[in-house]
Design a protein around this motif. Structure first.
Motif, PDB file in Angstrom:
ATOM      1  N   ASN A  30     -14.537  10.405  -4.484  1.00 46.76           N
ATOM      2  CA  ASN A  30     -14.088   9.021  -4.316  1.00 46.76           C
ATOM      3  C   ASN A  30     -13.050   8.979  -3.199  1.00 46.76           C
ATOM      4  O   ASN A  30     -11.947   9.508  -3.355  1.00 46.76           O
ATOM      5  CB  ASN A  30     -13.483   8.491  -5.617  1.00 46.76           C
ATOM      6  CG  ASN A  30     -13.047   7.032  -5.492  1.00 46.76           C
ATOM      7  OD1 ASN A  30     -13.017   6.450  -4.405  1.00 46.76           O
ATOM      8  ND2 ASN A  30     -12.686   6.428  -6.617  1.00 46.76           N
ATOM      9  N   PRO A  31     -13.358   8.366  -2.053  1.00 45.74           N
ATOM     10  CA  PRO A  31     -12.432   8.394  -0.911  1.00 45.74           C
ATOM     11  C   PRO A  31     -11.125   7.666  -1.165  1.00 45.74           C
ATOM     12  O   PRO A  31     -10.169   7.828  -0.403  1.00 45.74           O
ATOM     13  CB  PRO A  31     -13.241   7.724   0.205  1.00 45.74           C
ATOM     14  CG  PRO A  31     -14.244   6.883  -0.492  1.00 45.74           C
ATOM     15  CD  PRO A  31     -14.601   7.621  -1.749  1.00 45.74           C
ATOM     16  N   ASN A  32     -11.052   6.869  -2.229  1.00 47.66           N
ATOM     17  CA  ASN A  32      -9.827   6.147  -2.528  1.00 47.66           C
ATOM     18  C   ASN A  32      -8.891   6.906  -3.472  1.00 47.66           C
ATOM     19  O   ASN A  32      -7.828   6.404  -3.833  1.00 47.66           O
ATOM     20  CB  ASN A  32     -10.162   4.774  -3.137  1.00 47.66           C
ATOM     21  CG  ASN A  32     -10.851   3.866  -2.116  1.00 47.66           C
ATOM     22  OD1 ASN A  32     -10.497   3.867  -0.943  1.00 47.66           O
ATOM     23  ND2 ASN A  32     -11.849   3.122  -2.560  1.00 47.66           N
ATOM     24  N   THR A  33      -9.291   8.116  -3.864  1.00 45.30           N
ATOM     25  CA  THR A  33      -8.425   8.948  -4.701  1.00 45.30           C
ATOM     26  C   THR A  33      -7.186   9.371  -3.906  1.00 45.30           C
ATOM     27  O   THR A  33      -7.306   9.848  -2.775  1.00 45.30           O
ATOM     28  CB  THR A  33      -9.180  10.202  -5.166  1.00 45.30           C
ATOM     29  OG1 THR A  33     -10.318   9.822  -5.932  1.00 45.30           O
ATOM     30  CG2 THR A  33      -8.278  11.095  -6.010  1.00 45.30           C
ATOM     31  N   PRO A  34      -5.996   9.223  -4.465  1.00 45.46           N
ATOM     32  CA  PRO A  34      -4.788   9.688  -3.768  1.00 45.46           C
ATOM     33  C   PRO A  34      -4.823  11.209  -3.605  1.00 45.46           C
ATOM     34  O   PRO A  34      -5.335  11.923  -4.475  1.00 45.46           O
ATOM     35  CB  PRO A  34      -3.646   9.272  -4.701  1.00 45.46           C
ATOM     36  CG  PRO A  34      -4.227   8.260  -5.625  1.00 45.46           C
ATOM     37  CD  PRO A  34      -5.684   8.591  -5.765  1.00 45.46           C
ATOM     38  N   ILE A  35      -4.284  11.696  -2.493  1.00 47.63           N
ATOM     39  CA  ILE A  35      -4.242  13.142  -2.262  1.00 47.63           C
ATOM     40  C   ILE A  35      -2.821  13.563  -1.876  1.00 47.63           C
ATOM     41  O   ILE A  35      -2.110  12.846  -1.180  1.00 47.63           O
ATOM     42  CB  ILE A  35      -5.244  13.611  -1.192  1.00 47.63           C
ATOM     43  CG1 ILE A  35      -4.977  12.953   0.159  1.00 47.63           C
ATOM     44  CG2 ILE A  35      -6.673  13.348  -1.638  1.00 47.63           C
ATOM     45  CD1 ILE A  35      -5.826  13.518   1.298  1.00 47.63           C
ATOM     46  N   GLY A  58      -7.313   5.186   0.221  1.00 46.14           N
ATOM     47  CA  GLY A  58      -6.548   5.975  -0.742  1.00 46.14           C
ATOM     48  C   GLY A  58      -5.233   6.482  -0.161  1.00 46.14           C
ATOM     49  O   GLY A  58      -5.125   6.780   1.039  1.00 46.14           O
ATOM     50  N   LYS A  59      -4.212   6.623  -1.014  1.00 47.43           N
ATOM     51  CA  LYS A  59      -2.901   7.101  -0.578  1.00 47.43           C
ATOM     52  C   LYS A  59      -2.963   8.593  -0.227  1.00 47.43           C
ATOM     53  O   LYS A  59      -3.775   9.336  -0.755  1.00 47.43           O
ATOM     54  CB  LYS A  59      -1.869   6.879  -1.692  1.00 47.43           C
ATOM     55  CG  LYS A  59      -1.611   5.434  -2.057  1.00 47.43           C
ATOM     56  CD  LYS A  59      -0.417   5.305  -3.004  1.00 47.43           C
ATOM     57  CE  LYS A  59      -0.644   6.050  -4.315  1.00 47.43           C
ATOM     58  NZ  LYS A  59       0.521   5.886  -5.251  1.00 47.43           N
ATOM     59  N   SER A  60      -2.054   9.016   0.651  1.00 52.51           N
ATOM     60  CA  SER A  60      -1.977  10.430   1.030  1.00 52.51           C
ATOM     61  C   SER A  60      -0.525  10.803   1.280  1.00 52.51           C
ATOM     62  O   SER A  60       0.256  10.007   1.807  1.00 52.51           O
ATOM     63  CB  SER A  60      -2.822  10.706   2.277  1.00 52.51           C
ATOM     64  OG  SER A  60      -2.445   9.847   3.344  1.00 52.51           O
ATOM     65  N   TRP A  61      -0.186  12.035   0.910  1.00 52.91           N
ATOM     66  CA  TRP A  61       1.204  12.509   0.985  1.00 52.91           C
ATOM     67  C   TRP A  61       1.179  13.941   1.495  1.00 52.91           C
ATOM     68  O   TRP A  61       0.505  14.803   0.919  1.00 52.91           O
ATOM     69  CB  TRP A  61       1.812  12.433  -0.404  1.00 52.91           C
ATOM     70  CG  TRP A  61       3.290  12.672  -0.503  1.00 52.91           C
ATOM     71  CD1 TRP A  61       4.155  13.108   0.460  1.00 52.91           C
ATOM     72  CD2 TRP A  61       4.080  12.502  -1.688  1.00 52.91           C
ATOM     73  NE1 TRP A  61       5.425  13.207  -0.027  1.00 52.91           N
ATOM     74  CE2 TRP A  61       5.419  12.836  -1.338  1.00 52.91           C
ATOM     75  CE3 TRP A  61       3.794  12.091  -2.994  1.00 52.91           C
ATOM     76  CZ2 TRP A  61       6.453  12.781  -2.271  1.00 52.91           C
ATOM     77  CZ3 TRP A  61       4.821  12.039  -3.919  1.00 52.91           C
ATOM     78  CH2 TRP A  61       6.141  12.367  -3.560  1.00 52.91           C
TER      79      TRP A  61
END
Length: 607
Positions: A458-463, A489-492
C-alpha cells in the motif's frame, strides 16, 4: 493475450485449441513445453536427435505429482531465496509438486504434515539466522518442536568462510532436525561465496534420491536447451558489462571519508529492479598488489592457468586480477596452504587449537602476507590458483528508482582504506571505483533481487527510514519511487554521519523532498560536530513518543547500514521506545518487534 489468426502463424482451429490449453498450464509445464519445442526444432534441423520421450515419474503423467516437496528458505540478501526458487523449478520439471516459502511465512505447526523438506538458508553476522528465519529457528529449537520421525530432509547452507561461524545457521538446522527424528535425503552441503556449482550438485543429488524413476528424458533434454537459452539473460553467473556514466565524490573537501556516487547504464541489458534490490559488481584486484603477489611467488605473469571446470584459460596476471580473491584469508585456505609446507609455525597456527590466535592472524592480512610469512611453496601456478576462492561479487544497495531513471542504476560506495600489519590496505571494489574507474569504463554487473527489503504494498503506508552513512542509498531509491508515483503516505528519515558540512550525503535532494512534501520529516545526527557523539538511535529516542505513534498507525520501519554496531543499537533503541511508550515489559516489547518482522513492517538491509 489471446492467440488469433491475425497475430500468429496458426490457423483458426489451432489458435482455438491453444487458447483453451495455455491458460490451464502451470509455470513448470510451460517451461517444459518451451524446452520441448526448442529441442524438437533442433531435431528437425539436425535430423539426428530423437524427439524427447513423454514419460513422467509414476503417478504424475497429466496429473499433479503425488511426490510433494516443501522448500523453506531463510535469506537476508536474496541468494537463498533465489536458490530455493531455482530448486523449485528444477523439481517441478521432474514431476514433483513443490511449495516454496520463506521461513517467516511458514506455519510451524504444519511441519508435521511435511514428508520431504528442503532447507536453503544463509548465515548472517556472527553465526546468526537471517531475519526471516529467526522465528522458525526459535520454534525448532524450542520445547514445542514436534517429533519428525516421518520427515526426510536436506539442508543447503550458504556462508562466507572468512567468518568464524561459517554456515552456522545451516549446521544448526541440520543438527536439530536430525535430533527431532528427521532422516537426511542427502547430507548437508555448505557453500562458500562461490555457491553456484555446489548448489547445483546438491539439488541434483536431492533429485536422484527423491525419485526412483529417472526415465524422464523428456524433462532432461528440454531443460538443457532452456539452460542454453537462459545464458543470454544477464545474471550473477552471466554479468552484463555496463558503462559507467558518472562517478562523483559525495563528500566535501576536508572530509575524513570518500563516498562515491556511481551512475551506470543498463541500456541493452534488459535488467530491471525495484527499490530495495541490490547491484552486484564483479571488481578487479589492485594491479600493484597483483604484481607484488606474482613477484613473491617467483612466477611468470604470462603463464597460463585454467580458471574453471569449463577449461577457460587465462594468464596468471589476469587470473589474479579478475578471477580470484587475493585480499581475504580464510581458515580453509590456510589449512590447504599448510599441506604445502613443513613450517612449524604455520602448522601450529592451524592445528594448535588456539582459535583466537588463528583469528588474529587472519584479521587484516591477505594472500601476499601468507606467501611472505610461509612461502615460497613448491607447487605449480595451476596448483596454487586451484586453492583460491573465486572472486565474489560485491553487493551494493541500489540508490535509484528505475521509473525515475530509465535504463540506469545508481549506487553509493564508501571507499575503504586502512593500515594494518605494516602495510596499507584497500577495499577491492571501493578503491577500484574511487581511483581507477572513469566514465566510459565498464563494470560486470547483475541485479540481486531482495524481497526482504521492499516498500509496503500500500503506497500510502507511512514509512520510517534509518540509514546512516552509505545506508542512505536504498532510501534515496524509496523517495524517488514515491515521488514518481505520487504517493501520499508519510515518510520519516533518520540520517547520520560525521560532519554536517562535508558528509551530508545527497543533502540537496533530501531538502527538496522535504520542501515538496515527498519526505515528511527528517532528523539528522552528525557525531563529530558536538563534544558528545550523537547517533541516529539518539535522535530516535528524542522523538520516541511520535515514533511509537507512527508504529501504532501501521508504519513500516527500515534499517540499512552497519550490522555489527549501528543496526544492533537501533534495534535495542526501538525495543526501549516500544517498552516505554507502550507501557510494556521488555518481553512484550520484544514480541511487538518480532510481530512487526512477521508482518514485514520491520525490514533490515544490513552488512
Amino acid at each position: 493475450m489471446q492467440l488469433q489468426v491475425i497475430n500468429s502463424p496458426f490457423n483458426q482451429e489451432q489458435a482455438e485449441l491453444l487458447n483453451r490449453l495455455l491458460p490451464t498450464l502451470t509455470e513448470s509445464q510451460k517451461f517444459w513445453l518451451s524446452g520441448y519445442l526448442a529441442a524438437s526444432h533442433s531435431t528437425s534441423i539436425s535430423g539426428t536427435m530423437e524427439a524427447p520421450a513423454t514419460e513422467f515419474p509414476a503417478g504424475s503423467a497429466g496429473q499433479t505429482s503425488s511426490k510433494e516437496v516443501t522448500i523453506l528458505y531463510g535469506s537476508q540478501t536474496g541468494n537463498a531465496q533465489g536458490l530455493a526458487n531455482n530448486a523449485s523449478k528444477t523439481l517441478e520439471g521432474r514431476g514433483f509438486q513443490v511449495t516454496v516459502s520463506s521461513m517467516s511465512d511458514f506455519k510451524p505447526n504444519n511441519l508435521k504434515k511435511v514428508q520431504n523438506l528442503l532447507i536453503v538458508v544463509s548465515t548472517h553476522g556472527e553465526g546468526d539466522p537471517p531475519d526471516n528465519a529467526l522465528s522458525f529457528h526459535e520454534f525448532l529449537h524450542g520445547r514445542r518442536a514436534p517429533k519428525l520421525d516421518d520427515l526426510r530432509f536436506s539442508v543447503l547452507s550458504l556462508g562466507d568462510s572468512s567468518y568464524e561461524f561459517f554456515c552456522e545457521t545451516g549446521k544448526q538446522f541440520d543438527k536439530r532436525i536430525e535430533e527431532l527424528g528427521g532422516e537426511r535425503i542427502v547430507p548437508r552441503v555448505d557453500c562458500d561465496l562461490d555457491f553456484d556449482e555446489p548448489a547445483a550438485e546438491w539439488i541434483e543429488s536431492v533429485l536422484n534420491n527423491l525419485s526412483e524413476v529417472q526415465a524422464v528424458g523428456s524433462a532432461v533434454a528440454p531443460a538443457s536447451v532452456a539452460a542454453t537459452a537462459r545464458e543470454t539473460v544477464y545474471s550473477r553467473t552471466n554479468p552484463f558489462h555496463a558503462e559507467v556514466l558518472e562517478n562523483l565524490n559525495l563528500n566535501g573537501r576536508g572530509s575524513n571519508k570518500e563516498t562515491r556516487h556511481l551512475e551506470i547504464s543498463l541500456e541493452g541489458s534488459g535488467l530491471t529492479y525495484q527499490p530495495g534490490d541490490a547491484l552486484g559488481i564483479y571488481p578487479q584486484n589492485d594491479p600493484e598488489l597483483v604484481n607484488e603477489l606474482i613477484l613473491a611467488l617467483n612466477s611468470n605473469p604470462d603463464e597460463t592457468v585454467t580458471i574453471n571446470k569449463q577449461g577457460d584459460i587465462r594468464s596468471l596476471r589476469e587470473a589474479f586480477t579478475s578471477h580470484y580473491e587475493i585480499t581475504i584469508l580464510t581458515k580453509p585456505f590456510l589449512e590447504k596452504i599448510a599441506q604445502l609446507t613443513s613450517i612449524d609455525e604455520l602448522h601450529e597456527l592451524i592445528g594448535g587449537g588456539n582459535e583466537e590466535k588463528l583469528k588474529e592472524y587472519i584479521e587484516g592480512r591477505d594472500l601476499l602476507d601468507v606467501i611472505k610469512d610461509f612461502g615460497p611453496f613448491d607447487v605449480s601456478s595451476q596448483e596454487f590458483v586451484d586453492l583460491l576462492r573465486k572472486m565474489p561479487a560485491r553487493l551494493y544497495s541500489i540508490a535509484s528508482s528505475l521509473d525515475a531513471n530509465p535504463d540506469e542504476v545508481h549506487v553509493t560506495i564508501g571507499a575503504v582504506r586502512y593500515t594494518t600489519h605494516g602495510r596499507d590496505r584497500n577495499g577491492v571494489c571501493s578503491i577500484l571505483c574511487s581511483e581507477r574507474l572513469e566514465p566510459g569504463d565498464t563494470l560486470p554487473i547483475y541485479i540481486q533481487h531482495n524481497q526482504n527489503f521492499k516498500l509496503p504494498e500500500n503506497p500510502n503506508t507511512p514509512i520510517i527510514m534509518v540509514g546512516p552513512g552509505t545506508g542512505i542509498a536504498p532510501f534515496r531509491s524509496f523517495m524517488q519511487e514515491r515521488e514518481e508515483i505520487g504517493t501520499k503516505g508519510k515518510s520519516w528519515l533518520f540520517f547520520g554521519d560525521q560532519h554536517f558540512v562535508t558528509d551530508f550525503l545527497y543533502q540537496t535532494e533530501w531538502q527538496k523532498w522535504l520542501k515538496d512534501g515527498v519526505l515528511t520529516k527528517m532528523d539528522v545526527a552528525f557525531s563529530r560536530d558536538t563534544d558528545e557523539k550523537v547517533y541516529v538511535q539518539h535522535r530516535m529516542l528524542e522523538h520516541s513518543k511520535e515514533l511509537f505513534e507512527w508504529l501504532e498507525q501501521g508504519a513500516s520501519l527500515y534499517v540499512c547500514g552497519d550490522e555489527k554496531n549501528m543496526a544492533h543499537d537501533v534495534q535495542n533503541t526501538l525495543i526501549d521506545i516500544i517498552e516505554k511508550e507502550g507501557n510494556m515489559n521488555r518481553e512484550k516489547a520484544e514480541a511487538y518487534v518480532a510481530n512487526m518482522q512477521q508482518q514485514k513492517r520491520y525490514q533490515r538491509d544490513v552488512y
